[in-house]
Design a protein around this motif. Sequence first.
Motif, mmCIF file in Angstrom:
data_model
loop_
_atom_site.group_PDB
_atom_site.id
_atom_site.type_symbol
_atom_site.label_atom_id
_atom_site.label_comp_id
_atom_site.label_asym_id
_atom_site.label_seq_id
_atom_site.Cartn_x
_atom_site.Cartn_y
_atom_site.Cartn_z
ATOM 1 N N LYS A 173 72.126 25.485 68.065
ATOM 2 C CA LYS A 173 71.668 26.730 68.314
ATOM 3 C C LYS A 173 70.153 27.003 67.938
ATOM 4 N N HIS A 174 69.666 26.618 66.743
ATOM 5 C CA HIS A 174 68.311 26.880 66.528
ATOM 6 C C HIS A 174 67.527 25.516 66.601
ATOM 7 N N PHE A 175 66.216 25.826 66.602
ATOM 8 C CA PHE A 175 65.384 24.271 66.655
ATOM 9 C C PHE A 175 65.007 24.171 65.099
ATOM 10 N N TRP A 180 60.138 21.979 66.740
ATOM 11 C CA TRP A 180 59.044 22.940 67.435
ATOM 12 C C TRP A 180 57.706 22.153 67.530
ATOM 13 N N LEU A 249 57.679 27.955 59.565
ATOM 14 C CA LEU A 249 57.521 28.599 61.159
ATOM 15 C C LEU A 249 55.986 29.116 61.136
ATOM 16 N N TRP A 253 53.214 28.308 63.798
ATOM 17 C CA TRP A 253 52.564 29.417 64.737
ATOM 18 C C TRP A 253 51.209 29.423 64.528
ATOM 19 N N ALA B 35 56.511 31.039 75.270
ATOM 20 C CA ALA B 35 57.528 30.313 74.741
ATOM 21 C C ALA B 35 57.783 31.101 73.339
ATOM 22 N N PHE B 36 56.719 31.792 72.800
ATOM 23 C CA PHE B 36 56.995 32.565 71.407
ATOM 24 C C PHE B 36 58.033 33.622 72.022
ATOM 25 N N TRP B 38 60.038 33.848 74.147
ATOM 26 C CA TRP B 38 61.385 33.306 74.471
ATOM 27 C C TRP B 38 62.253 33.068 73.238
ATOM 28 N N ALA B 39 61.403 32.419 72.271
ATOM 29 C CA ALA B 39 62.277 31.817 70.994
ATOM 30 C C ALA B 39 62.413 33.136 70.479
ATOM 31 N N ARG B 42 65.654 34.748 71.890
ATOM 32 C CA ARG B 42 67.056 33.952 71.926
ATOM 33 C C ARG B 42 67.407 33.775 70.501
ATOM 34 N N GLY B 43 66.797 34.705 69.232
ATOM 35 C CA GLY B 43 67.189 34.821 68.060
ATOM 36 C C GLY B 43 66.590 33.617 67.220
ATOM 37 N N GLU B 44 65.765 32.904 67.501
ATOM 38 C CA GLU B 44 65.075 31.828 66.589
ATOM 39 C C GLU B 44 64.566 32.294 65.518
#
Lengths: 479, 69
Positions: A173-175, A180, A249, A253, B35-36, B38-39, B42-44
């Motif tokens: 579900k997650h990355f 990333w 994360l 970013w 991308a940000f 979308w992430a 989708r609850g990333e």
Amino acid sequence: MTALPLVFEDTPPPEVAASERVAADRSTRQPVLLFFHSAVTWLVIGSVMGLVASLKFQFPDWLTSQAMWTFGRVRTAHLNAVAYGWASMALVGVAVWMIPRLVRAPLHRPVFAMAAAVGWNLFVLLGIGAVLAGWSDGLEWLEIPYPIDAIVAVSGGLMAFSVLMTVARRRTKHFYVSVWYVLAAMVWFPIIFVTANLPIFGGVAQAAVNWWYGHNALGLWITALSLATAYYLIPKVLARPIRSYSLSLVGFWALAFFYSLNGIHHLIGGPVPTWLITVSITASVMMVIPVAATAVNFHTTMIGRFGNLRHSPTLAFVVAGAMLYTAASVQGSIEALRTVNRITHFTHYTVGHAHLGAYGFATMILFGALYFIVPRLLNREWPLPALIRWHFWLALGGIAIYFAALTIGGWLEGQWMLDPAKSFESVVNVTKAYLLARSVGGTLMLAAHLVFAYHYWLMVRRRGPERAEPAWSEGRAAS
Amino acid sequence: MPIGIGHGNFSGIVSPVAIYILAICFAGAVLAGAAFAWAALRGEFTDASQAAYLVFDDEDEPRPPEHAP
């Protein structure tokens, strides 16, 4: 084979997890081995060329009868062999191995990854041949002529397609944060590589694009993939999750936002609009944010576990690489300041900094990764653990001497060049001892690579003693 | 020779290649922003700490996160 359960499940039942991991490993074995065999070969070739270039500072009349052995060509061949042959191929191999495990899906079309490895080798081989023959685009990091670049554009496209489609078919579900970084690198690198090689730039715009690419090849490609590797291996070896996943994360970013503007600081003092350079310096300093986030995360994950460094070659190399990442990045932010750059520009100081990043950080992490992955690919432990100790200390000692020599020598060189009372000859003379130390450091690094390549050959050819326990694991339970 | 948008009033002031670079950078920024978004959608970034365990598989015995001393 066990039927796969619902899609997007982060914690599958153990038997399903095992089945998926085995399927993932099976799908990546051949392409990853091809990438690794090639990378190790280019490492040795590139290191020999690097040492030849360095020794020319001590023996300027050595190997001058043929143009291909002159400094300008050999040094350029060294850069391309280690950047595109060693680092890129090894990092792609690691990424191709990691991603299917992290998304719990087999590699999509492994034949594409195999073709990418063949094409990438062809690109490096033809590119270095062209450079040695005197055919070059004449731009740093972009010396390989652009008709040859087309080969890697196609190869890279195939490889990126294979990796991206694997992620598209993920079952998690997650990355994980490493995903990333790999995903981003697979998108960033084609953009910067193709853009920088378009034959439409000239003059100042060409210089700006050149360094936009040159720095991003390090930051958005080699750094991104190296950090992905470290984020995978440190928790894996410790069997302990990363200390703060959210912070990882933030680091990703922040790197994505700030890194792409860094390259123009290479043109401080050049005929480029001042605002452009100021923006680049600002972005370079802002890199402190992702670097601090990453450093704090790695360090706090390691706290209380530093004893494991004695029992895991992977951890020893990767932690050394992660520490040197922090050092190289902080140094880079400081070096981008105008007051500092005024002294270090056009000196050996920059070369020392580049090697701290590309070698101390990326290459050390790659060595750790290969020590972790190759036994899993070949189902065999490293036969001679003592060689790994030799490799580690020769590599670490080599880069330490190399970096210290060029940092001190480069700083002196910069200060002397700014002094109008000093002749150019005296500036050259003041660097001589430091350049000799650089060759000593380079010799140690080459020795480390020969030890590693020999051990790798033993491993692949299944020579040497068969061992039941992982290297350095003796006494692990007691410590 | 001026190319594309380099014609007209901007000819000689804005280099055509600058326009190309801006277009590429803009496309890249749109891609990154998408991308940000979308992430996030989708609850990333929600329950993100769960993702920290994705690195482990059947080879490992991960323990819960421990607080640094």
